[in-house]
Design a protein around this motif. Structure first.
Motif, mmCIF file in Angstrom:
data_model
loop_
_atom_site.group_PDB
_atom_site.id
_atom_site.type_symbol
_atom_site.label_atom_id
_atom_site.label_comp_id
_atom_site.label_asym_id
_atom_site.label_seq_id
_atom_site.Cartn_x
_atom_site.Cartn_y
_atom_site.Cartn_z
ATOM 1 N N CYS A 5 -78.507 -52.229 11.660
ATOM 2 C CA CYS A 5 -77.884 -51.593 12.813
ATOM 3 C C CYS A 5 -76.470 -52.130 12.991
ATOM 4 O O CYS A 5 -76.269 -53.319 13.238
ATOM 5 C CB CYS A 5 -78.697 -51.848 14.078
ATOM 6 S SG CYS A 5 -78.082 -50.921 15.506
ATOM 7 N N GLY A 6 -75.478 -51.269 12.799
ATOM 8 C CA GLY A 6 -74.085 -51.655 12.974
ATOM 9 C C GLY A 6 -73.390 -52.092 11.714
ATOM 10 O O GLY A 6 -72.175 -52.279 11.710
ATOM 11 N N ASN A 7 -74.137 -52.265 10.610
ATOM 12 C CA ASN A 7 -73.505 -52.642 9.345
ATOM 13 C C ASN A 7 -74.430 -52.285 8.199
ATOM 14 O O ASN A 7 -75.633 -52.050 8.385
ATOM 15 C CB ASN A 7 -73.156 -54.128 9.308
ATOM 16 C CG ASN A 7 -74.384 -55.010 9.232
ATOM 17 O OD1 ASN A 7 -74.955 -55.224 8.172
ATOM 18 N ND2 ASN A 7 -74.807 -55.517 10.396
ATOM 19 N N LEU A 59 -67.862 -49.752 8.292
ATOM 20 C CA LEU A 59 -67.241 -48.441 8.321
ATOM 21 C C LEU A 59 -67.817 -47.561 7.214
ATOM 22 O O LEU A 59 -68.098 -48.042 6.107
ATOM 23 C CB LEU A 59 -65.716 -48.551 8.140
ATOM 24 C CG LEU A 59 -64.944 -49.302 9.228
ATOM 25 C CD1 LEU A 59 -63.477 -49.433 8.822
ATOM 26 C CD2 LEU A 59 -65.063 -48.590 10.569
ATOM 27 N N ASN A 60 -67.956 -46.260 7.504
ATOM 28 C CA ASN A 60 -68.398 -45.314 6.486
ATOM 29 C C ASN A 60 -67.345 -45.195 5.391
ATOM 30 O O ASN A 60 -66.151 -45.364 5.631
ATOM 31 C CB ASN A 60 -68.632 -43.936 7.106
ATOM 32 C CG ASN A 60 -69.778 -43.922 8.092
ATOM 33 O OD1 ASN A 60 -70.627 -44.819 8.093
ATOM 34 N ND2 ASN A 60 -69.829 -42.909 8.945
ATOM 35 N N GLY A 61 -67.784 -44.888 4.200
ATOM 36 C CA GLY A 61 -66.839 -44.666 3.110
ATOM 37 C C GLY A 61 -67.401 -45.149 1.796
ATOM 38 O O GLY A 61 -68.576 -45.527 1.686
ATOM 39 N N ALA A 62 -66.553 -45.106 0.764
ATOM 40 C CA ALA A 62 -66.936 -45.582 -0.567
ATOM 41 C C ALA A 62 -66.452 -47.018 -0.752
ATOM 42 O O ALA A 62 -65.345 -47.374 -0.323
ATOM 43 C CB ALA A 62 -66.346 -44.682 -1.645
ATOM 44 N N THR A 66 -73.016 -45.100 4.427
ATOM 45 C CA THR A 66 -73.049 -44.595 5.801
ATOM 46 C C THR A 66 -73.571 -45.714 6.698
ATOM 47 O O THR A 66 -74.656 -46.247 6.455
ATOM 48 C CB THR A 66 -73.956 -43.361 5.926
ATOM 49 O OG1 THR A 66 -73.462 -42.317 5.085
ATOM 50 C CG2 THR A 66 -73.985 -42.871 7.366
ATOM 51 N N VAL A 67 -72.787 -46.067 7.688
ATOM 52 C CA VAL A 67 -73.157 -47.138 8.606
ATOM 53 C C VAL A 67 -73.812 -46.529 9.843
ATOM 54 O O VAL A 67 -73.280 -45.579 10.434
ATOM 55 C CB VAL A 67 -71.930 -47.981 9.001
ATOM 56 C CG1 VAL A 67 -72.306 -49.033 10.030
ATOM 57 C CG2 VAL A 67 -71.324 -48.639 7.763
ATOM 58 N N VAL A 68 -74.966 -47.047 10.211
ATOM 59 C CA VAL A 68 -75.670 -46.587 11.411
ATOM 60 C C VAL A 68 -75.272 -47.501 12.566
ATOM 61 O O VAL A 68 -75.522 -48.715 12.518
ATOM 62 C CB VAL A 68 -77.190 -46.615 11.207
ATOM 63 C CG1 VAL A 68 -77.899 -46.168 12.484
ATOM 64 C CG2 VAL A 68 -77.583 -45.731 10.035
ATOM 65 N N THR A 117 -82.512 -44.784 13.188
ATOM 66 C CA THR A 117 -83.093 -45.928 12.496
ATOM 67 C C THR A 117 -82.025 -46.533 11.573
ATOM 68 O O THR A 117 -81.286 -45.787 10.924
ATOM 69 C CB THR A 117 -84.307 -45.476 11.674
ATOM 70 O OG1 THR A 117 -85.246 -44.828 12.541
ATOM 71 C CG2 THR A 117 -84.981 -46.638 10.989
ATOM 72 N N PRO A 118 -81.862 -47.853 11.529
ATOM 73 C CA PRO A 118 -82.761 -48.879 12.063
ATOM 74 C C PRO A 118 -82.380 -49.401 13.441
ATOM 75 O O PRO A 118 -82.862 -50.464 13.838
ATOM 76 C CB PRO A 118 -82.616 -49.993 11.020
ATOM 77 C CG PRO A 118 -81.185 -49.897 10.611
ATOM 78 C CD PRO A 118 -80.860 -48.436 10.621
#
Length: 299
Positions: free
Chosen positions: A140-142, A177-180, A201-203, A279-280
């Motif tokens: 969660c968050g990373n 952060l989202n990305g490659a 993808t970061v939730v 989730t998560p």
């Protein structure tokens, strides 16, 4: 005599006085080659495939031609011909190694002249492109990234051309952060031309920016409670009729809840909402807000 064309010869005598006729044919005076500016002696340290700085000479003479040579030693004999007939040459960096360069300048007359030797052009081979795989574990968050073949010479990067030596693959890499994200090899001088990459993808956790606030209404009317949240998947409103000791689910999946027609018995009821995230990440419960019910004005 200065170089040029149109020269002719004739005999002139003062005793006896004779002025002959010219030879009737134009003569050309040519100048042998002379180098006035030598190749740079600056050492170039390059990675394989990168752009080298061009070497050049300046020369005087008639109808000049140029032939550049490369050499594995800092001498001006026994070199290998390279380049074309130009007063400049850009070293090729496709192969690793050290080469020196010089130029032989020729003119229409006279002997050819050879330049000084250039500074060394050192080309370092690129490290091999990483061949492992990146694994991603969402928290969660990373998101935690690990590499299948960790090494102190392989580094985590945020772009395919990154050159950050901060994070080696010997430790997991946490991203928010989202990305490659990429793994790239470094041999102390040069970076690999290729990388291993992984899309991430970061939730993120639910964040409530506007909490429900107390509401007042009159008997027979309704009241509406609202919440504003980001990263929300669903909402479950709850009511407590005993000061917050227990809670019962009410309403539908919405960021707002409207009570039924109020009665005096509902005055003091508390309302809150459970906001569910992806989730998560876990659920977040809002602050509670109180409903006040009055009989309304008398007429």
């Amino acid at each position: 005599t200065a170089a040029g064309t149109g020269y002719r010869i004739r005999v002139v005598s003062s005793n006896p006085v004779v002025t002959g006729t010219d030879n009737t044919v134009n003569l050309t005076v040519q100048v042998p080659a002379a180098i006035t500016t030598q190749p740079s002696t600056t050492v170039q340290n390059l990675c394989q495939g990168s752009a080298a700085t061009a070497l050049s000479v300046a020369a005087t003479g008639t109808s000049l031609t140029y032939q550049w040579y490369s050499n594995t030693t800092a001498t001006t004999t026994g070199g290998t011909p390279v380049g074309t007939s130009s007063n400049s040459y850009t070293p090729v960096t496709t192969a690793a190694g050290t080469l020196y360069y010089y130029c032989v300048v020729s003119a229409a007359c006279g002997a050819s002249v050879t330049s000084n030797i250039s500074g060394a052009v050192n080309v370092t081979a690129l490290p091999a492109t990483p061949s492992g795989t990146i694994s991603a574990v969402q928290n969660c968050g990373n998101t935690a990234l690990t590499y299948s073949a960790p090494s102190a010479s392989l580094y985590w990067q945020t772009s395919a051309t990154g050159t950050d030596q901060t994070f080696a693959t010997t430790a997991p890499y946490s991203v928010t952060l989202n990305g490659a994200y990429y793994v790239r090899a470094f041999n102390g001088t040069c970076w690999s031309s290729g990388t291993v990459s992984q899309a991430v993808t970061v939730v993120n956790a639910v964040a409530i920016s506007v909490q429900p606030v107390n509401q007042s209404t009159t008997v027979g009317n309704t009241a509406t409670f609202n919440v504003t949240a980001t990263n929300a998947v669903s909402y479950q409103w709850q009511v407590s009729t005993n000061g917050g000791s227990t809670w019962a689910n009410v309403g539908t999946n919405s960021n707002s809840y409207t009570t039924p027609a109020a009665t005096l018995a509902m005055s003091g009821y508390q309302y809150q909402v459970i906001v569910t995230g992806n989730t998560p990440c876990g659920n977040v419960t809002s602050a509670s807000a109180i409903l006040s019910v009055t009989t309304g004005p008398c007429f």
